[in-house]
Design a protein around this motif. Structure first.
Motif, mmCIF file in Angstrom:
data_model
loop_
_atom_site.group_PDB
_atom_site.id
_atom_site.type_symbol
_atom_site.label_atom_id
_atom_site.label_comp_id
_atom_site.label_asym_id
_atom_site.label_seq_id
_atom_site.Cartn_x
_atom_site.Cartn_y
_atom_site.Cartn_z
ATOM 1 N N THR A 302 -34.862 25.387 9.782
ATOM 2 C CA THR A 302 -34.039 26.405 10.422
ATOM 3 C C THR A 302 -34.362 27.812 9.937
ATOM 4 O O THR A 302 -33.884 28.798 10.512
ATOM 5 N N ARG A 303 -35.173 27.913 8.914
ATOM 6 C CA ARG A 303 -35.483 29.229 8.353
ATOM 7 C C ARG A 303 -36.594 29.912 9.142
ATOM 8 O O ARG A 303 -37.553 29.277 9.575
ATOM 9 N N ALA A 304 -36.461 31.221 9.283
ATOM 10 C CA ALA A 304 -37.463 31.994 10.024
ATOM 11 C C ALA A 304 -38.651 32.361 9.146
ATOM 12 O O ALA A 304 -39.769 32.532 9.633
ATOM 13 N N ASP A 305 -38.434 32.465 7.828
ATOM 14 C CA ASP A 305 -39.498 32.898 6.906
ATOM 15 C C ASP A 305 -40.158 31.701 6.233
ATOM 16 O O ASP A 305 -40.167 31.583 5.003
ATOM 17 N N ILE A 306 -40.697 30.789 7.011
ATOM 18 C CA ILE A 306 -41.310 29.577 6.461
ATOM 19 C C ILE A 306 -42.674 29.906 5.861
ATOM 20 O O ILE A 306 -43.511 30.536 6.500
ATOM 21 N N ASP A 307 -42.860 29.475 4.615
ATOM 22 C CA ASP A 307 -44.127 29.707 3.915
ATOM 23 C C ASP A 307 -44.718 28.352 3.532
ATOM 24 O O ASP A 307 -44.133 27.608 2.748
ATOM 25 N N ILE A 308 -45.868 28.022 4.117
ATOM 26 C CA ILE A 308 -46.528 26.744 3.790
ATOM 27 C C ILE A 308 -47.904 27.006 3.174
ATOM 28 O O ILE A 308 -48.825 26.205 3.283
ATOM 29 N N GLY A 309 -48.006 28.115 2.472
ATOM 30 C CA GLY A 309 -49.293 28.495 1.903
ATOM 31 C C GLY A 309 -49.822 27.534 0.861
ATOM 32 O O GLY A 309 -51.033 27.404 0.697
ATOM 33 N N ASP A 310 -48.919 26.849 0.132
ATOM 34 C CA ASP A 310 -49.350 25.918 -0.915
ATOM 35 C C ASP A 310 -49.615 24.507 -0.393
ATOM 36 O O ASP A 310 -50.041 23.636 -1.144
ATOM 37 N N VAL A 311 -49.351 24.262 0.886
ATOM 38 C CA VAL A 311 -49.514 22.933 1.454
ATOM 39 C C VAL A 311 -50.990 22.678 1.750
ATOM 40 O O VAL A 311 -51.656 23.487 2.403
ATOM 41 N N ARG A 312 -51.502 21.564 1.242
ATOM 42 C CA ARG A 312 -52.902 21.203 1.439
ATOM 43 C C ARG A 312 -53.053 20.335 2.687
ATOM 44 O O ARG A 312 -52.079 19.766 3.189
ATOM 45 N N ALA A 313 -54.291 20.235 3.140
ATOM 46 C CA ALA A 313 -54.551 19.489 4.373
ATOM 47 C C ALA A 313 -54.125 18.030 4.261
ATOM 48 O O ALA A 313 -53.678 17.423 5.228
ATOM 49 N N GLU A 314 -54.261 17.438 3.056
ATOM 50 C CA GLU A 314 -53.939 16.023 2.882
ATOM 51 C C GLU A 314 -52.454 15.770 2.606
ATOM 52 O O GLU A 314 -52.013 14.619 2.540
ATOM 53 N N ASP A 315 -51.667 16.832 2.427
ATOM 54 C CA ASP A 315 -50.239 16.673 2.156
ATOM 55 C C ASP A 315 -49.475 16.317 3.434
ATOM 56 O O ASP A 315 -49.910 16.646 4.540
ATOM 57 N N LEU A 316 -48.335 15.666 3.267
ATOM 58 C CA LEU A 316 -47.417 15.444 4.376
ATOM 59 C C LEU A 316 -46.447 16.621 4.430
ATOM 60 O O LEU A 316 -45.826 16.970 3.425
ATOM 61 N N LEU A 317 -46.303 17.224 5.605
ATOM 62 C CA LEU A 317 -45.400 18.359 5.792
ATOM 63 C C LEU A 317 -44.213 17.900 6.629
ATOM 64 O O LEU A 317 -44.377 17.460 7.774
ATOM 65 N N VAL A 318 -43.019 17.997 6.055
ATOM 66 C CA VAL A 318 -41.804 17.495 6.691
ATOM 67 C C VAL A 318 -40.850 18.660 6.937
ATOM 68 O O VAL A 318 -40.464 19.368 5.998
ATOM 69 N N PHE A 319 -40.484 18.864 8.200
ATOM 70 C CA PHE A 319 -39.480 19.866 8.549
ATOM 71 C C PHE A 319 -38.124 19.178 8.657
ATOM 72 O O PHE A 319 -37.911 18.325 9.520
#
Length: 433
Positions: A302-319
């Motif tokens: 729900t946040r507008a200022d989402i920062d995923i800079g530390d997320v690597r390609a092999e990581d799972l990203l969950v919203f």
């Protein structure tokens, strides 16, 4: 002469039956003295254990003689009633007869010393005793059955064969040797080098099966990390509150995914802070993230200022909070869930299970399951690197690098054998012709 040793082979504490194991030169004679019977190898004998006219217990005794035993020497196992009184009395009798309490792992060590198994198989015994999952059990049994030993021995024999061929150059420098022999030697070195590279690269899987596959949950405060931790465990293991920074330290729990053991970690929320305790928790979270086999990043959708800079390609990203807002488009694969309503949670759990299974499942287990194996394989690979770099310009130096590679495998097995090189030389080449 070696002492005869004894130790409790079953679990400590009160039990219906306890097993005491003895091994050494006096093991058989003392057993016959206590039972008053002639014990036949590998045959259970029911008898009263008597010492100085006193009946100690009624027991079943099994004798294993010489090289037919686990340790490679006379051994006797006593199945007695598992009371502290019985055990203490037998320990006292063994001590009075000159037996010594075994040191940790001493039965296995004697088996190693007597050639009944090698170091990789000895390690497998420990792994089998500690196994908690089906995959750990299978891997340990494969190793105990000589799976790693056969693979390592195949590489070692290949190195000895190479050394025998190089010795031809050293012993007969004036002979008209075919050019193909040098090309064959270099080709064999390159092949072995490639196989060791592959084994080292695949060693991570062996560690993951033996120690557990490590999943670390990361994200900012109040993103839903602890809620996801509880959802994966299907238990209220972590405290969940709307207060930012509730989780200050790493919380660890174990779960089972199919035949595999998984270690799950909940961590402190990542953010800038001057609060000393929270800052320490964040430091630990970042360190644990570097050790992870899988990192799951939880983001407040729900946040507008989402920062995923530390997320690597092999990581799972969950919203998270998909019930309140659709997952934003971030140009990469994501999972949308609501940890409040359980929307999408089953899909997330299935995704994690598929990931773990895909990374760990294999018909043949990797070459290395411990750091010791990786270190010795790396030593052998480095020696082959050096041998390839010399291109047989100085055969004596190339031979020395191959010898050091052989020594690395001997260290794996717990042995050192130079006579084996001479045996191969005379069996594969007609030196005297």
């Amino acid at each position: 002469m070696k002492h005869t040793i004894f130790a409790l082979a079953s679990a400590q504490g009160r039990a219906g039956v306890s097993v005491i194991r003895t091994s050494g030169p006096q093991a058989l004679s003392v057993a016959m003295q206590l039972t008053g019977k002639t014990l036949k190898p590998r045959q259970a004998t029911y008898a009263s254990l008597t010492h100085d006219g006193e009946v100690i217990d009624q027991a079943i005794i099994i004798a294993f003689l010489g090289l037919s035993s686990f340790t490679g020497e006379d051994s006797v196992e006593y199945q007695v009633h598992g009371s502290a009184a019985v055990l203490d009395r037998l320990y006292s009798i063994f001590d009075s007869l000159g037996f010594r309490l075994a040191e940790p792992g001493e039965f296995t060590r004697r088996a190693l010393e007597n050639g009944k198994l090698d170091l990789t198989q000895a390690e497998a015994i420990v792994d089998l005793v500690d196994a908690e999952s089906e995959a750990q059990r299978r891997q340990a049994l494969t190793q105990l059955d000589g799976g790693l030993k056969r693979q390592y021995e195949g590489w070692r024999q290949g190195l000895i064969d190479l050394l025998a061929r190089i010795e031809v150059y050293i012993d007969f420098p004036d002979e008209d040797l075919p050019d193909s022999l040098q090309a064959d030697i270099l080709g064999r070195i390159a092949t072995l080098h490639g196989e060791l590279e592959a084994a080292i690269a695949d060693s991570r899987r062996g560690r993951q099966v033996r120690e557990g596959y490590r999943i670390v949950i990361l994200g900012e405060p109040n993103a839903g990390k602890s809620s996801l931790f509880n959802a994966l465990l299907k238990a209220e293991a972590a405290i969940v509150t709307p207060i930012a920074g509730t989780t200050r330290d790493i919380i660890e729990a174990q779960l089972r995914i199919g035949p595999y053991t998984v270690l799950l970690y909940d961590t402190a929320g990542l953010r800038e802070t001057d609060e000393i305790v929270e800052a320490e928790g964040i430091r630990r979270a970042r360190n644990k993230a570097e050790e992870a086999d899988l990192r799951i990043w939880v983001v407040d959708g729900t946040r507008a200022d989402i920062d995923i800079g530390d997320v690597r390609a092999e990581d799972l990203l969950v919203f998270n909070k998909a019930d309140l807002a659709p997952a934003p488009d971030v140009s990469r694969e994501t999972l949308a869930v609501s940890l409040t309503t359980a929307q999408g949670v089953d899909n997330l759990i299935a995704t994690v299970e598929r990931r773990v299974t895909a990374e760990l499942s294999t018909r043949t287990f990797p070459a290395a399951t411990r750091q010791r194996h990786i270190d010795r394989l790396s030593e052998a690979r480095q020696e082959l690197d050096a041998a390839l770099a010399r291109r047989m310009r100085v055969p004596e130096l190339t031979a020395e690098h191959i010898r050091q590679a052989v020594n690395a495998f001997d260290a794996l097995f717990g042995k050192y054998d130079v006579e084996g090189v001479l045996d191969v030389v005379f069996s594969t080449f007609c030196i005297g012709k």
